[in-house]
Design a protein around this motif. Structure first.
Motif, PDB file in Angstrom:
ATOM      1  N   ALA A   1      -4.619  -0.548  -6.365  1.00  0.00           N
ATOM      2  CA  ALA A   1      -4.297  -1.406  -4.897  1.00  0.00           C
ATOM      3  C   ALA A   1      -5.816  -1.465  -4.101  1.00  0.00           C
ATOM      4  O   ALA A   1      -6.263  -2.530  -3.424  1.00  0.00           O
ATOM      5  CB  ALA A   1      -3.539  -0.651  -3.751  1.00  0.00           C
TER       6      ALA A   1
ATOM      7  N   ALA B   1       2.348   1.756  -3.384  1.00  0.00           N
ATOM      8  CA  ALA B   1       1.162   2.275  -4.326  1.00  0.00           C
ATOM      9  C   ALA B   1       1.051   3.649  -4.067  1.00  0.00           C
ATOM     10  O   ALA B   1       0.734   4.308  -5.031  1.00  0.00           O
ATOM     11  CB  ALA B   1       0.093   1.613  -4.221  1.00  0.00           C
TER      12      ALA B   1
ATOM     13  N   PRO C   1       3.236  -4.611  -8.385  1.00  0.00           N
ATOM     14  CA  PRO C   1       3.625  -3.990  -7.114  1.00  0.00           C
ATOM     15  C   PRO C   1       4.908  -3.383  -7.181  1.00  0.00           C
ATOM     16  O   PRO C   1       5.667  -4.212  -7.576  1.00  0.00           O
ATOM     17  CB  PRO C   1       3.418  -5.265  -5.975  1.00  0.00           C
ATOM     18  CG  PRO C   1       2.415  -6.231  -6.786  1.00  0.00           C
ATOM     19  CD  PRO C   1       2.754  -6.120  -7.954  1.00  0.00           C
TER      20      PRO C   1
ATOM     21  N   ASP D   1       1.040  -1.242   0.140  1.00  0.00           N
ATOM     22  CA  ASP D   1       0.021   0.082   0.056  1.00  0.00           C
ATOM     23  C   ASP D   1       1.030   1.321  -0.036  1.00  0.00           C
ATOM     24  O   ASP D   1       0.546   2.075  -0.773  1.00  0.00           O
ATOM     25  CB  ASP D   1      -0.830   0.030   1.208  1.00  0.00           C
ATOM     26  CG  ASP D   1      -1.887  -1.053   1.462  1.00  0.00           C
ATOM     27  OD1 ASP D   1      -2.209  -1.544  -0.091  1.00  0.00           O
ATOM     28  OD2 ASP D   1      -2.570  -1.513   2.180  1.00  0.00           O
TER      29      ASP D   1
ATOM     30  N   GLN E   1       1.785  -0.550  -9.655  1.00  0.00           N
ATOM     31  CA  GLN E   1       0.706  -0.433  -9.047  1.00  0.00           C
ATOM     32  C   GLN E   1       0.139   0.906  -8.487  1.00  0.00           C
ATOM     33  O   GLN E   1       0.978   1.183  -7.535  1.00  0.00           O
ATOM     34  CB  GLN E   1       0.690  -1.477  -8.247  1.00  0.00           C
ATOM     35  CG  GLN E   1      -0.535  -1.624  -7.438  1.00  0.00           C
ATOM     36  CD  GLN E   1      -0.642  -2.846  -6.207  1.00  0.00           C
ATOM     37  OE1 GLN E   1       0.073  -2.657  -5.247  1.00  0.00           O
ATOM     38  NE2 GLN E   1      -1.284  -4.050  -6.644  1.00  0.00           N
TER      39      GLN E   1
END
Length: 226
Positions: free
Chosen positions: A183, A9, A174, A6, A178
Motif C-alpha cells: 500500500a 491493508a 485490495p 489503508d 494487499q
C-alpha cells in the motif's frame, strides 16, 4: 487520514503476521530443539535451508512459491485436481510464503537459546523421572523464555515488513492480499506522499515501540537471572 484501503491493508498485515508467527512457533520450536541437540551429519544442510531466506532475494523465493502454488504447480495443481483452488493470490498463499521467508528469524534465536541451556537441567529433570514433554515445558521453555520473546518479536516484525515475497505470491489485491508495504508503494507510485508518510510513520513508530519493549523485557529477565 487513512483510507478504507489503508485500514484493510493494516488488517491483512496484522492478521498475516499473527498467523505466520503462531505457525512458526509451532513448527520452529521442535526444529530449533532438534538443531540445538543433534549431531547428525546433515544438520548443516538443514541449517543452510533454514537460513536461505537471509541471503536469497525475496523475489526469487516468491517466484518459486508462485510457481509451486499456482494452478499448474505441484501444490496448486494437486489442489485443483482434488477440487480445490490454487493458493496463489490468496491470503493462505501469503501465509505459506511468509512462514518460509520468516523461518530463520524464529528458528535461529530459539536454537541459540536451547543451545545455551545445555544438557545439565534436562538431565537433572530426567533423574527426577520427568517425562520428555514434562522436561521440555517445565524446564526448557522457562529457561529459554528470552529466546521465545526474541523469536516471536522478530518473526512478527519481519512478516509485517515483507514486500517482495508477498507481492510475488499474492499480487496486489485490495482487501484480499494487499499488505501495508505494498500500500505504501502504491501511494508513492501515485505521488500520494502524505498517505505514504502516514503509513510509513505508523509502521516506524510501532516497530520502534516493539523493539524497545523487547529490549526492556530482555534486560529485566537478565537482571533477575532468567
Amino acid at each position: 487520514m487513512l483510507t478504507t484501503a489503508d485500514w484493510q491493508a493494516l488488517r491483512i498485515t496484522l492478521a498475516l503476521a499473527g498467523v505466520t508467527t503462531a505457525i512458526l512457533l509451532l513448527l520452529g520450536t521442535p526444529l530449533a530443539w532438534w538443531l540445538a541437540r543433534t549431531g547428525a551429519r546433515w544438520k548443516v544442510a538443514v541449517e543452510a535451508v533454514v537460513a536461505l531466506p537471509l541471503v536469497l532475494p525475496p523475489t526469487v523465493l516468491g517466484f518459486y512459491f508462485l510457481v509451486a502454488l499456482g494452478p499448474h504447480g505441484p501444490v496448486g495443481g494437486t489442489l485443483v485436481a482434488l477440487g480445490g483452488e490454487p493458493l496463489a493470490f490468496t491470503f493462505s498463499g501469503l501465509v505459506v510464503g511468509s512462514v518460509a521467508y520468516s523461518l530463520p528469524f524464529v528458528v535461529q534465536p530459539l536454537q541459540d537459546a536451547f543451545a545455551g541451556i545445555g544438557r545439565g537441567p534436562v538431565e537433572a529433570a530426567a533423574t527426577l523421572r520427568a517425562g520428555p514433554l514434562d522436561r521440555f515445558f517445565t524446564v526448557i521453555v522457562p529457561l529459554a523464555r528470552r529466546g521465545f520473546l526474541t523469536a516471536t518479536t522478530l518473526g512478527f516484525a519481519h512478516t509485517v515488513g515483507e514486500f517482495g515475497v508477498v507481492l510475488m505470491i499474492g499480487g496486489n489485491i485490495p482487501g484480499e492480499t494487499q499488505v501495508v508495504s505494498i500500500a505504501i508503494y502504491d501511494h508513492v507510485e501515485a505521488l500520494e506522499y502524505g498517505q505514504a508518510h502516514l503509513l510509513s510513520g505508523l509502521l516506524l513508530a510501532a516497530s520502534f515501540l516493539l523493539l524497545v519493549t523487547v529490549y526492556a523485557l530482555n534486560r529485566r529477565f537478565q537482571m533477575v537471572g532468567l
